[in-house]
Design an enzyme around this catalytic site. Sequence first.
Site, PDB file in Angstrom:
ATOM      1  N   ALA A  67       2.166  49.050  43.742  1.00  0.00           N
ATOM      2  CA  ALA A  67       2.991  47.886  43.420  1.00  0.00           C
ATOM      3  C   ALA A  67       3.982  48.250  42.326  1.00  0.00           C
ATOM      4  O   ALA A  67       3.826  49.257  41.638  1.00  0.00           O
ATOM      5  CB  ALA A  67       2.096  46.723  42.970  1.00  0.00           C
ATOM      6  N   ASP A  68       4.991  47.422  42.201  1.00  0.00           N
ATOM      7  CA  ASP A  68       5.904  47.544  41.066  1.00  0.00           C
ATOM      8  C   ASP A  68       6.296  46.149  40.590  1.00  0.00           C
ATOM      9  O   ASP A  68       6.530  45.254  41.408  1.00  0.00           O
ATOM     10  CB  ASP A  68       7.164  48.313  41.445  1.00  0.00           C
TER      11      ASP A  68
END
Length: 192
Positions: A67-68
Amino acid sequence: MAFILGSGSPRRLELLGQIGVVPDAVRAPDIDETPLKAELPRPYCNRVTAQKVAAVEADFDDIVLCADTTVALGRRIMGKPDDAAQAAEYLWKLSGRRHRVITSVAVKRGDRVWQKDVVSSVRVKALSNVEVNAYLATGDWQGKAGGYAIQGPAGAFIPWISGSFSAIMGLPVTETAGLLMAAGYPLYKEAP
Ligand SMILES: Cc1cn([C@H]2C[C@H](O)[C@@H](COP(=O)(O)OP(=O)(O)OP(=O)(O)O)O2)c(=O)[nH]c1=O
């Protein structure tokens, strides 16, 4: 099949634990997170997440999650501050305004990738010198996109959000559960 968390973020490990998911391995991706010239926040966040999930080593049948989280003030991308001075600059820019927090999540298995972006809005109260200095002194801003974390002392600066608390913190649990199930992860095992 092993489940690999492709993230060095303790928040993501904690949020996965909230839905009962314990990774078999944790492998932090090593990619260049520099935005491209004139890149907008959401495409940036989506691209970086796709690069993270492609960079994590895994066996073909393993499930990998990356994820970011990107803080966006208008078209401006606010990453993790380099130092306290940059954290202060971010906090003053966010003060008294509304901004967006984008978290993109990607799940990979074999040659398939499932990915979703979650966009939330966050309002930060008008901050005083005393508040900013006290927050900087906690060191809590380190490693946090935009220089703050809603789940820590900076929560006192946030009177309103629209969207997903867990996404702002680093991993949207609803969407993550959906992506894991799409990839065949046995999230909710049927009773025998
Ligand atoms: C806005 C906000 C961000 N954050 C954190 C979540 C992320 O860890 C970090 C954003 O940086 P990211 O680049 O998304 O993640 P990371 O470098 O910590 O970990 P990895 O790339 O290995 O997965 O900011 C909070 O904890 N609370 C918040 O309210």
